[in-house]
Design a protein around this motif. Structure first.
Motif, PDB file in Angstrom:
ATOM      1  N   GLU A 263       0.794  -1.215   0.000  1.00 13.20           N
ATOM      2  CA  GLU A 263       0.000   0.000   0.000  1.00 13.20           C
ATOM      3  C   GLU A 263       0.836   1.278   0.000  1.00 13.20           C
ATOM      4  O   GLU A 263       0.332   2.350  -0.357  1.00 13.20           O
ATOM      5  CB  GLU A 263      -0.940   0.002   1.212  1.00 13.20           C
ATOM      6  CG  GLU A 263      -1.997  -1.089   1.175  1.00 13.20           C
ATOM      7  CD  GLU A 263      -2.936  -0.944  -0.015  1.00 13.20           C
ATOM      8  OE1 GLU A 263      -3.265   0.205  -0.383  1.00 13.20           O
ATOM      9  OE2 GLU A 263      -3.326  -1.980  -0.577  1.00 13.20           O
ATOM     10  N   LEU A 264       2.097   1.187   0.383  1.00 16.07           N
ATOM     11  CA  LEU A 264       2.938   2.381   0.455  1.00 16.07           C
ATOM     12  C   LEU A 264       3.846   2.540  -0.755  1.00 16.07           C
ATOM     13  O   LEU A 264       4.715   3.410  -0.781  1.00 16.07           O
ATOM     14  CB  LEU A 264       3.770   2.356   1.743  1.00 16.07           C
ATOM     15  CG  LEU A 264       2.973   2.350   3.053  1.00 16.07           C
ATOM     16  CD1 LEU A 264       3.903   2.311   4.253  1.00 16.07           C
ATOM     17  CD2 LEU A 264       2.041   3.554   3.139  1.00 16.07           C
ATOM     18  N   LEU A 265       3.629   1.713  -1.768  1.00 15.81           N
ATOM     19  CA  LEU A 265       4.477   1.771  -2.970  1.00 15.81           C
ATOM     20  C   LEU A 265       4.458   3.147  -3.624  1.00 15.81           C
ATOM     21  O   LEU A 265       5.482   3.639  -4.089  1.00 15.81           O
ATOM     22  CB  LEU A 265       4.024   0.719  -3.991  1.00 15.81           C
ATOM     23  CG  LEU A 265       4.601  -0.692  -3.832  1.00 15.81           C
ATOM     24  CD1 LEU A 265       3.955  -1.636  -4.846  1.00 15.81           C
ATOM     25  CD2 LEU A 265       6.115  -0.668  -4.013  1.00 15.81           C
ATOM     26  N   LYS A 266       3.294   3.768  -3.688  1.00 17.08           N
ATOM     27  CA  LYS A 266       3.155   5.048  -4.389  1.00 17.08           C
ATOM     28  C   LYS A 266       3.198   6.228  -3.423  1.00 17.08           C
ATOM     29  O   LYS A 266       2.467   7.207  -3.572  1.00 17.08           O
ATOM     30  CB  LYS A 266       1.868   5.063  -5.205  1.00 17.08           C
ATOM     31  CG  LYS A 266       1.874   4.052  -6.341  1.00 17.08           C
ATOM     32  CD  LYS A 266       0.611   4.130  -7.178  1.00 17.08           C
ATOM     33  CE  LYS A 266       0.648   3.120  -8.314  1.00 17.08           C
ATOM     34  NZ  LYS A 266      -0.577   3.174  -9.159  1.00 17.08           N
ATOM     35  N   THR A 267       4.069   6.113  -2.447  1.00 18.85           N
ATOM     36  CA  THR A 267       4.288   7.215  -1.514  1.00 18.85           C
ATOM     37  C   THR A 267       5.771   7.554  -1.527  1.00 18.85           C
ATOM     38  O   THR A 267       6.581   6.853  -2.148  1.00 18.85           O
ATOM     39  CB  THR A 267       3.867   6.824  -0.077  1.00 18.85           C
ATOM     40  OG1 THR A 267       4.759   5.809   0.409  1.00 18.85           O
ATOM     41  CG2 THR A 267       2.436   6.310  -0.055  1.00 18.85           C
ATOM     42  N   ASN A 268       6.135   8.606  -0.820  1.00 21.54           N
ATOM     43  CA  ASN A 268       7.551   9.005  -0.792  1.00 21.54           C
ATOM     44  C   ASN A 268       8.296   8.395   0.398  1.00 21.54           C
ATOM     45  O   ASN A 268       9.372   8.851   0.751  1.00 21.54           O
ATOM     46  CB  ASN A 268       7.691  10.523  -0.783  1.00 21.54           C
ATOM     47  CG  ASN A 268       7.111  11.172   0.474  1.00 21.54           C
ATOM     48  OD1 ASN A 268       6.550  10.489   1.329  1.00 21.54           O
ATOM     49  ND2 ASN A 268       7.230  12.484   0.564  1.00 21.54           N
ATOM     50  N   VAL A 269       7.715   7.355   1.010  1.00 20.08           N
ATOM     51  CA  VAL A 269       8.447   6.634   2.046  1.00 20.08           C
ATOM     52  C   VAL A 269       9.012   5.357   1.449  1.00 20.08           C
ATOM     53  O   VAL A 269       8.401   4.761   0.553  1.00 20.08           O
ATOM     54  CB  VAL A 269       7.572   6.299   3.278  1.00 20.08           C
ATOM     55  CG1 VAL A 269       6.942   7.548   3.861  1.00 20.08           C
ATOM     56  CG2 VAL A 269       6.501   5.270   2.941  1.00 20.08           C
ATOM     57  N   THR A 270      10.178   4.963   1.924  1.00 22.63           N
ATOM     58  CA  THR A 270      10.812   3.725   1.468  1.00 22.63           C
ATOM     59  C   THR A 270      10.556   2.641   2.504  1.00 22.63           C
ATOM     60  O   THR A 270      10.915   2.792   3.675  1.00 22.63           O
ATOM     61  CB  THR A 270      12.330   3.914   1.290  1.00 22.63           C
ATOM     62  OG1 THR A 270      12.554   4.976   0.355  1.00 22.63           O
ATOM     63  CG2 THR A 270      12.977   2.641   0.784  1.00 22.63           C
ATOM     64  N   THR A 271       9.909   1.575   2.078  1.00 19.67           N
ATOM     65  CA  THR A 271       9.596   0.482   2.997  1.00 19.67           C
ATOM     66  C   THR A 271      10.848  -0.368   3.235  1.00 19.67           C
ATOM     67  O   THR A 271      11.769  -0.375   2.426  1.00 19.67           O
ATOM     68  CB  THR A 271       8.463  -0.390   2.436  1.00 19.67           C
ATOM     69  OG1 THR A 271       8.833  -0.865   1.135  1.00 19.67           O
ATOM     70  CG2 THR A 271       7.185   0.424   2.323  1.00 19.67           C
ATOM     71  N   PRO A 272      10.893  -1.089   4.364  1.00 16.74           N
ATOM     72  CA  PRO A 272      12.093  -1.869   4.681  1.00 16.74           C
ATOM     73  C   PRO A 272      12.325  -3.000   3.691  1.00 16.74           C
ATOM     74  O   PRO A 272      11.382  -3.677   3.280  1.00 16.74           O
ATOM     75  CB  PRO A 272      11.806  -2.408   6.083  1.00 16.74           C
ATOM     76  CG  PRO A 272      10.329  -2.354   6.232  1.00 16.74           C
ATOM     77  CD  PRO A 272       9.886  -1.178   5.430  1.00 16.74           C
ATOM     78  N   LYS A 273      13.581  -3.177   3.305  1.00 12.58           N
ATOM     79  CA  LYS A 273      13.937  -4.253   2.386  1.00 12.58           C
ATOM     80  C   LYS A 273      14.139  -5.550   3.163  1.00 12.58           C
ATOM     81  O   LYS A 273      14.757  -5.559   4.215  1.00 12.58           O
ATOM     82  CB  LYS A 273      15.223  -3.908   1.640  1.00 12.58           C
ATOM     83  CG  LYS A 273      15.720  -5.018   0.723  1.00 12.58           C
ATOM     84  CD  LYS A 273      17.055  -4.680   0.100  1.00 12.58           C
ATOM     85  CE  LYS A 273      17.573  -5.844  -0.745  1.00 12.58           C
ATOM     86  NZ  LYS A 273      18.898  -5.553  -1.349  1.00 12.58           N
ATOM     87  N   THR A 274      13.608  -6.629   2.619  1.00 11.41           N
ATOM     88  CA  THR A 274      13.842  -7.948   3.202  1.00 11.41           C
ATOM     89  C   THR A 274      14.857  -8.688   2.346  1.00 11.41           C
ATOM     90  O   THR A 274      14.669  -8.834   1.136  1.00 11.41           O
ATOM     91  CB  THR A 274      12.538  -8.763   3.283  1.00 11.41           C
ATOM     92  OG1 THR A 274      11.587  -8.035   4.066  1.00 11.41           O
ATOM     93  CG2 THR A 274      12.787 -10.115   3.926  1.00 11.41           C
ATOM     94  N   VAL A 275      15.935  -9.127   2.948  1.00 15.37           N
ATOM     95  CA  VAL A 275      17.003  -9.808   2.222  1.00 15.37           C
ATOM     96  C   VAL A 275      16.532 -11.193   1.796  1.00 15.37           C
ATOM     97  O   VAL A 275      15.835 -11.889   2.543  1.00 15.37           O
ATOM     98  CB  VAL A 275      18.265  -9.930   3.112  1.00 15.37           C
ATOM     99  CG1 VAL A 275      19.357 -10.712   2.411  1.00 15.37           C
ATOM    100  CG2 VAL A 275      18.764  -8.544   3.484  1.00 15.37           C
ATOM    101  N   GLU A 276      16.919 -11.602   0.604  1.00 15.58           N
ATOM    102  CA  GLU A 276      16.549 -12.920   0.103  1.00 15.58           C
ATOM    103  C   GLU A 276      17.130 -14.017   1.006  1.00 15.58           C
ATOM    104  O   GLU A 276      18.277 -13.954   1.422  1.00 15.58           O
ATOM    105  CB  GLU A 276      17.075 -13.087  -1.326  1.00 15.58           C
ATOM    106  CG  GLU A 276      16.632 -14.376  -1.999  1.00 15.58           C
ATOM    107  CD  GLU A 276      17.111 -14.484  -3.434  1.00 15.58           C
ATOM    108  OE1 GLU A 276      16.945 -15.564  -4.027  1.00 15.58           O
ATOM    109  OE2 GLU A 276      17.662 -13.486  -3.960  1.00 15.58           O
ATOM    110  N   GLY A 277      16.305 -15.010   1.285  1.00 13.95           N
ATOM    111  CA  GLY A 277      16.777 -16.140   2.073  1.00 13.95           C
ATOM    112  C   GLY A 277      16.604 -15.977   3.570  1.00 13.95           C
ATOM    113  O   GLY A 277      16.983 -16.869   4.333  1.00 13.95           O
ATOM    114  N   VAL A 278      16.025 -14.852   4.010  1.00 14.01           N
ATOM    115  CA  VAL A 278      15.819 -14.667   5.446  1.00 14.01           C
ATOM    116  C   VAL A 278      14.324 -14.646   5.756  1.00 14.01           C
ATOM    117  O   VAL A 278      13.501 -14.329   4.905  1.00 14.01           O
ATOM    118  CB  VAL A 278      16.466 -13.370   5.983  1.00 14.01           C
ATOM    119  CG1 VAL A 278      17.901 -13.250   5.535  1.00 14.01           C
ATOM    120  CG2 VAL A 278      15.662 -12.138   5.590  1.00 14.01           C
ATOM    121  N   LYS A 279      14.011 -14.983   6.978  1.00 13.90           N
ATOM    122  CA  LYS A 279      12.640 -14.867   7.466  1.00 13.90           C
ATOM    123  C   LYS A 279      12.621 -13.758   8.500  1.00 13.90           C
ATOM    124  O   LYS A 279      13.088 -13.913   9.619  1.00 13.90           O
ATOM    125  CB  LYS A 279      12.150 -16.190   8.055  1.00 13.90           C
ATOM    126  CG  LYS A 279      10.692 -16.162   8.483  1.00 13.90           C
ATOM    127  CD  LYS A 279      10.150 -17.541   8.813  1.00 13.90           C
ATOM    128  CE  LYS A 279       9.799 -18.301   7.551  1.00 13.90           C
ATOM    129  NZ  LYS A 279       9.062 -19.558   7.869  1.00 13.90           N
TER     130      LYS A 279
END
Length: 367
Positions: A263-279
């Motif tokens: 839902e925050l894709l089209k806002t000027n905030v950057t959502t936290p990145k999840t690294v591949e292979g982690v939970k």
């Protein structure tokens, strides 16, 4: 609508009958220290973390101090860690007499940058403490490799990440020692202070257990100078009730985080990145934005609580001025300190509440 950053009362309401029964059982037993509840918690934590040994202690800070002490780290030694974390991580290093050495973090994951660690290793370096910040595991493969190459202990600060995993391995069981906190706001929290240390090394486990009980195996006979750092029976009983819900709660956190992400894709905030292979277990959901104060003020006016984690990186804290760090030394951590904001996220957050947060956020952040 009033929405807290974290709602502890909602969780308690759902478990009240079981928790009160567990507390009453302890009170009626007359055994309040090192009883059956603490022993049961050890077994539960070993199962969750995949570790051979678990030693419950008084709090997460003590867990770190005891881990360092058990490894023989002290005066004249150096320990590498992140400057973008809670104060206790570096405080524990200083408490045993060692020197915290800070390495900057990555702007998208908030975790220590493994590629910057090696240049900070000296003949005095004895350990690395990676922090699994906000519930996301650090990049452990590279860190473990550095540990092997330079014969360094790897002590995981997993205080915010119980139940998280890295490439299928539970955090806390990847390095030499794992440290967890049961502070009330954690993914698994008690109703006071609490912590646990886990390891697959029998010698280290025995040393931590000894240190945590005044250096004593037999009452009134003390082998070494230790600490008083025991988890009491009541807190252990509470945790034993709650731990069976941990993975469901963590899954709900991931679902809520994925909704925020979308839902925050089209806002000027950057959502936290999840690294591949982690939970990731999203102890906190932290976004990056340039207008933190404006967003925070707007949301608070609408009844929405937020949090700033952390407003000052550790290398610039007054307590660590003696280390000689200056503004500009660790630019990513310094930027994150003034450009991040935690949004409400807890397992009991319902769809209406989360939608309200998202809509109010979009009022000041839509591109």
């Amino acid at each position: 609508m009033q929405i807290p950053l974290i709602d502890l009362t909602a969780q308690y309401s759902n478990l009240e009958v079981k928790i009160l029964a567990a507390i009453k059982k302890v009170l009626r037993s007359g055994q309040y220290i090192n009883g059956t509840e603490v022993k049961q918690l050890e077994e539960n934590i070993k199962e969750v973390t995949g570790s051979k040994y678990a030693v419950p202690v008084a709090n997460g800070t003590d867990a770190l101090v005891l881990a360092l002490d058990a490894c023989g780290i002290g005066q004249g030694d150096e320990v590498i860690t992140s400057p973008y974390t809670f104060f206790a991580t570096a405080e524990a290093i200083a408490r045993v007499g060692a020197k915290p050495v800070f390495v900057d973090v990555k702007v998208d994951t908030f975790n220590i940058s493994p590629e910057l660690i090696e240049e900070k290793i000296t003949k005095n370096t004895k350990a690395i403490i990676p922090v699994h910040l906000f519930g996301q595991p650090a990049e452990m493969d590279a860190i473990i490799e550095l540990g092997k190459k330079h014969r360094l202990k790897i002590i995981e600060d997993a205080c915010q990440a119980l139940g998280a995993s890295y490439k299928g391995n539970p955090v806390g069981s990847i390095g030499d020692i794992g440290c967890f906190s049961f502070f009330p706001t954690k993914n698994l929290g008690c109703y006071g202070d609490g912590g646990v240390v886990v390891t697959n090394n029998k010698e280290i486990a025995e040393k931590i257990r000894l240190l945590a009980a005044h250096g004593s195996k037999v009452k009134y006979f003390n082998e070494i100078v230790g600490y008083n750092s025991r988890l009491d029976e009541i807190q252990a009983a509470i945790l034993n009730v709650k731990i069976s819900h941990l993975f469901d709660w963590n899954e709900k956190r991931r679902i809520l985080a994925s909704i925020y992400d979308r839902e925050l894709l089209k806002t000027n905030v950057t959502t936290p990145k999840t690294v591949e292979g982690v939970k990731h277990v999203y102890h906190l959901y932290v976004v990056t934005c340039s207008n933190v104060n404006e967003i925070k003020q707007h949301l608070e006016q609408k009844g929405i609580s937020t949090g700033v984690y952390y407003p000052s990186p550790l290398h610039l804290q007054r307590a660590f001025l003696y280390l000689g760090y200056k503004v500009g030394y660790l630019p990513v951590s310094e930027k994150l300190a003034t450009h991040t904001l935690a949004l409400p996220l807890f397992p009991e957050l319902d769809n209406n509440q989360q939608n309200y947060v998202i809509e109010r956020l979009k009022e000041v952040c839509t591109i």
